[in-house]
Design a protein around this motif. Structure first.
Motif, PDB file in Angstrom:
ATOM      1  N   ASN A 153       0.858  -1.188   0.000  1.00 50.09           N
ATOM      2  CA  ASN A 153       0.000   0.000   0.000  1.00 50.09           C
ATOM      3  C   ASN A 153       0.892   1.235   0.000  1.00 50.09           C
ATOM      4  N   LYS A 154       0.992   1.867  -1.167  1.00 52.43           N
ATOM      5  CA  LYS A 154       1.840   3.050  -1.307  1.00 52.43           C
ATOM      6  C   LYS A 154       1.005   4.319  -1.228  1.00 52.43           C
ATOM      7  N   GLY A 155       1.653   5.387  -0.806  1.00 54.14           N
ATOM      8  CA  GLY A 155       0.955   6.664  -0.755  1.00 54.14           C
ATOM      9  C   GLY A 155       1.855   7.769  -0.266  1.00 54.14           C
ATOM     10  N   ARG A 156       1.221   8.802   0.290  1.00 60.34           N
ATOM     11  CA  ARG A 156       1.958   9.986   0.732  1.00 60.34           C
ATOM     12  C   ARG A 156       1.421  10.445   2.079  1.00 60.34           C
ATOM     13  N   LEU A 157       2.294  11.060   2.845  1.00 59.20           N
ATOM     14  CA  LEU A 157       1.910  11.683   4.102  1.00 59.20           C
ATOM     15  C   LEU A 157       2.260  13.157   4.013  1.00 59.20           C
ATOM     16  N   ASN A 158       1.240  13.992   4.091  1.00 57.45           N
ATOM     17  CA  ASN A 158       1.447  15.438   4.037  1.00 57.45           C
ATOM     18  C   ASN A 158       1.548  15.975   5.457  1.00 57.45           C
ATOM     19  N   VAL A 159       2.706  16.518   5.810  1.00 59.06           N
ATOM     20  CA  VAL A 159       2.950  17.069   7.140  1.00 59.06           C
ATOM     21  C   VAL A 159       2.971  18.591   7.026  1.00 59.06           C
ATOM     22  N   SER A 160       2.073  19.250   7.738  1.00 56.75           N
ATOM     23  CA  SER A 160       1.967  20.705   7.669  1.00 56.75           C
ATOM     24  C   SER A 160       1.861  21.283   9.072  1.00 56.75           C
TER      25      SER A 160
END
Length: 281
Positions: free
Chosen positions: A122-129
């Motif tokens: 399961n690939k994806g992205r984590l947006n840290v703001s």
């Protein structure tokens, strides 16, 4: 059991075929095996991003059967591999819970993988703001996310509840919790964060605050049934707030009334007239 056992046999379930020299992996639909929770550990030093995993069904020996390997890099990207150990455990059926501390992540977008037995990827992205964390996966086979976004708890804030351990008696004043909250304005400013999930609490679109996690009223039996939540900013005034809370309870002298407070630095303290000398939990 089907969900976890499916992970054990997942390597057999994955089918590979060769078309034109390119290997294509065909993976069947996978039932959800783990609930995944986004979490931010609160400490006085630094906060860290955490993922919590809980098996949807009970398995033999619980967490002793589950192993999660974290493979991070210096840029904030990371891979998690969830494995079900083949240890032939015949112990009690338990819900398995594992917490993986990813650490402090820099602001930006990070590549992530949450894989099952190195076969289901399961690939994806984590947006840290500055606002919080948002995870976006291309697929989440075997995983169940109740929340895809985690809001940051505001700095120098505290929240909690005031209420009755058991239902108030006819002689008790039902406005005691609100009186405490109103008097707290002398030491702190009441506010409410924007709507969202904060792991320790959540705020809905109607500005209703609901306390979650360890603030599940772990006190006496019967559990607290009547309470009022609150949220304040304290501006480094937390010691005076503790003192005021203790003085309020001592003056009230009602063992059926309780206050619990949690801070953005990860501190928690429980107060009532029975435990007036207990201090911080």
């Amino acid at each position: 059991m089907k969900n976890i056992l499916l992970l054990c046999g997942i390597c057999l379930a994955a089918v590979s075929c060769d078309l034109g020299g390119d290997e294509i992996q065909v993976v069947p639909d996978i039932e959800e095996a783990f609930k995944v929770d986004l979490w931010e550990n609160l400490t006085t030093a630094q906060r860290s991003f955490t993922l919590g995993f809980e098996s949807i069904e009970k398995i033999p020996c619980g967490e002793e059967t589950i192993y999660i390997d974290l493979d991070p890099d210096v840029g904030g990207n990371f891979t998690l591999n969830i494995n079900v150990l083949d240890n032939n455990c015949s112990g009690e059926l338990l819900i398995a819970e594992e917490v993986v501390d990813i650490g402090r992540l820099p602001l930006g977008i990070h590549d992530v993988e949450i894989n099952l037995r190195d076969v289901i990827v399961n690939k994806g992205r984590l947006n840290v703001s500055e606002k919080g964390y948002e995870i976006i996966l291309d697929s989440h086979a075997g995983l169940s996310f109740e929340n895809w976004e985690l809001m940051r708890v505001p700095e120098q804030s505290f929240w909690g509840y005031a209420g009755f351990i058991d239902r108030p008696t006819s002689s008790e004043e039902l406005d005691i919790p609100m009186t405490f909250i109103e008097r707290m304005h002398t030491y702190a400013n009441e506010m409410l964060p924007e709507a969202g999930y904060y792991s320790y609490f959540k705020v809905d679109s109607l500005s209703n605050l609901t306390i979650l996690k360890e603030a599940e009223f772990q006190t006496y039996e019967p559990i607290m049934t009547t309470y009022t939540p609150f949220f304040f900013t304290h501006y480094d005034n937390i010691d005076k707030i503790k003192q005021f809370t203790q003085q309020y309870l001592e003056a009230l002298d009602n063992p059926n009334f309780q206050i619990q407070i949690f801070t953005s630095d990860g501190e928690a303290f429980l107060k009532n007239t029975v435990q007036k000398d207990s201090g911080v939990d």
